[in-house]
Design an enzyme around this catalytic site. Structure first.
Site, PDB file in Angstrom:
ATOM      1  N   LYS A  91      60.570  43.773  36.523  1.00 52.69           N
ATOM      2  CA  LYS A  91      61.210  44.636  37.455  1.00 52.69           C
ATOM      3  C   LYS A  91      62.748  44.392  37.797  1.00 52.69           C
ATOM      4  CE  LYS A  91      57.377  46.036  39.990  1.00 52.69           C
ATOM      5  NZ  LYS A  91      55.843  45.172  39.561  1.00 52.69           N
ATOM      6  N   GLU A 113      60.569  50.376  49.021  1.00 53.80           N
ATOM      7  CA  GLU A 113      59.183  50.211  49.234  1.00 53.80           C
ATOM      8  C   GLU A 113      58.415  49.158  48.286  1.00 53.80           C
ATOM      9  OE1 GLU A 113      59.894  52.726  47.213  1.00 53.80           O
ATOM     10  OE2 GLU A 113      58.441  51.913  45.734  1.00 53.80           O
ATOM     11  N   SER A 377      54.244  41.437  30.949  1.00 61.00           N
ATOM     12  CA  SER A 377      55.152  42.040  31.950  1.00 61.00           C
ATOM     13  C   SER A 377      55.563  41.026  33.089  1.00 61.00           C
ATOM     14  CB  SER A 377      54.479  43.197  32.542  1.00 61.00           C
ATOM     15  OG  SER A 377      53.425  43.011  33.064  1.00 61.00           O
TER      16      SER A 377
END
Ligand SMILES: *Cc1c(COP(=O)(O)O)cnc(C)c1O
Length: 391
Positions: A91, A113, A377
């Site tokens: 991310k 968010e 990931s």
């Protein structure tokens, strides 16, 4: 790195995408799109992005030949180690890109968010790095469920605001963030955490994450003499790690596999397998596949993995799956848990529960003799208590 669009000029991938937003936001979204189009090909911007990815995030992440798993499944399996990034997942690639854009645009205030808190932590991290104010909206129930990440965000100087409406989870946090953006359009930049939201977000997030497949190509060429594998496998919540891993292989014959969360089973009523259960509709400003009732109420998704627990799927993936370029596979909670446990013991790497869905998909695919890249990931520290409960 140079941006070349995958969507059309209005942000559509076939029938999916676009920008379905209140009129009051149109000017800001256009300003964002123009800034992205300009800076995504500007050498100084790209140089700063790459320098931070190298020395702050720790890129390139290794492409590791997974000897034990390869032997077990009789294939050549390479792990793209996004779990080794600063903050423990892919991310941060995206939040670095967006914070640099926010700075170039002169924005002083960052909002985001978050569901499980992973994107909130990645956003709070880059805000601390750049000295910008950071407000993260999070459902009140998620704040209760994800205490360690709430603590991390606070430690990093972010303000975590509880969304108390609706089901008090991710979609309510997103509504609050959009409301904030509407009220503070001039000085505020909204950092979205996946390939979702109105155009240009899906294009922009995919572009910032495309560094993953850019590196895979170079690393695979070095290790095998060929830059394309036979297959790339990634898990899909909104779809950002998959978009990054697929990006430079979309126009090739490499098989692309998206592992979705089936939860307790696709037909159990407790699932997040959007590509199977979803129908076309508008969520978070784009037209895509989403889980909804006949009269358009969003159906609450369910997965044991908080990062895959999302009622929609990015419009790029909706299109790629719809047009059969990408094959989706729905993996249940139990399949993911058991794949995560056995993978930990086989390779000495504890994967995030999201990632375990991609690992489980390998067992369902015909991969014998093939060269396969699995996008790892994120790391599983955050999921330890869930794994241990099922040991
Ligand atoms: C958030 C997250 C995901 C799901 O998000 P995508 O946008 O689909 O990539 C997957 N894996 C990890 C480790 C995550 O933190």
């Amino acid at each position: 790195m140079k941006y070349s669009p995958i969507a059309d000029e209005h942000g559509f991938y076939g029938d999916f995408g676009g920008a379905f937003i209140p009129e009051m936001l149109r000017k800001n979204v256009e300003e964002l799109k123009n800034a992205f189009l300009y800076y995504s090909s500007e050498p100084e911007f790209i140089a700063e992005f790459k320098a931070l990815l190298a020395d702050y995030v720790g890129r390139p992440t290794p492409l590791y030949y997974s000897k034990n798993l390869s032997e077990k499944l009789q294939a050549g399996i390479y792990l793209k180690r996004e779990d080794l990034n600063h903050t423990g997942a892919h991310k941060v690639n995206n939040t670095i890109g967006q914070i640099l854009l926010a700075k170039r645009m002169g924005k002083k205030r960052i909002i985001a968010e978050t569901g499980a808190g992973q994107h909130g932590v990645a956003t709070a991290t880059v805000c601390a790095l750049m000295g910008l104010e950071c407000i993260v909206y999070m459902g009140a129930i998620d704040i209760e469920r994800q205490k360690p990440n709430v603590g991390r965000m606070k430690m990093l100087g972010a303000e975590v605001r509880a969304a108390e409406s609706g089901s008090k989870t991710l979609k309510d946090a997103t509504n609050e963030a959009i409301r904030d953006w509407l009220a503070n359009v001039d000085d505020t930049f909204y950092i979205i955490g996946s390939v979702v939201g109105p155009d240009p977000y899906p294009e922009m997030v995919a572009y910032f994450q495309s560094v993953i497949s850019d590196e895979i190509k170079k690393q695979l060429l070095e290790k095998t003499g060929k830059e394309n594998p036979d297959m790339v496998v990634a898990c899909v919540g909104g779809g950002s790690n998959a978009a990054g891993a697929f990006y430079h292989f979309i126009d090739s014959d490499v098989q692309l596999i998206a592992a979705e969360a089936a939860g307790r089973g696709v037909d159990s009523g407790q699932s997040a397998a959007t590509s199977v259960l979803g129908t076309i509709g508008v969520i978070h400003g784009s037209q895509t596949l989403l889980m909804q009732t006949k009269d358009g109420q969003i159906v609450e998704p369910y997965s044991i993995s908080a990062g895959l627990d999302y009622p929609g799927i990015g419009p790029m993936h909706a299109h790629l799956i719809h047009s059969k370029r990408v094959q989706s596979i729905a993996i249940t909670d139990n399949e993911a848990l058991s794949a995560g446990l056995s993978f930990s013991r086989l390779e000495g790497i504890i994967p995030a529960l999201e990632t375990s869905h991609a690992i489980a998909a390998l067992e369902r695919l015909d991969i014998q003799g093939k060269t396969v890249v699995l996008n790892l990931s994120g790391r599983g520290d955050k999921d330890l208590s869930t794994y241990l409960k099922h040991l």
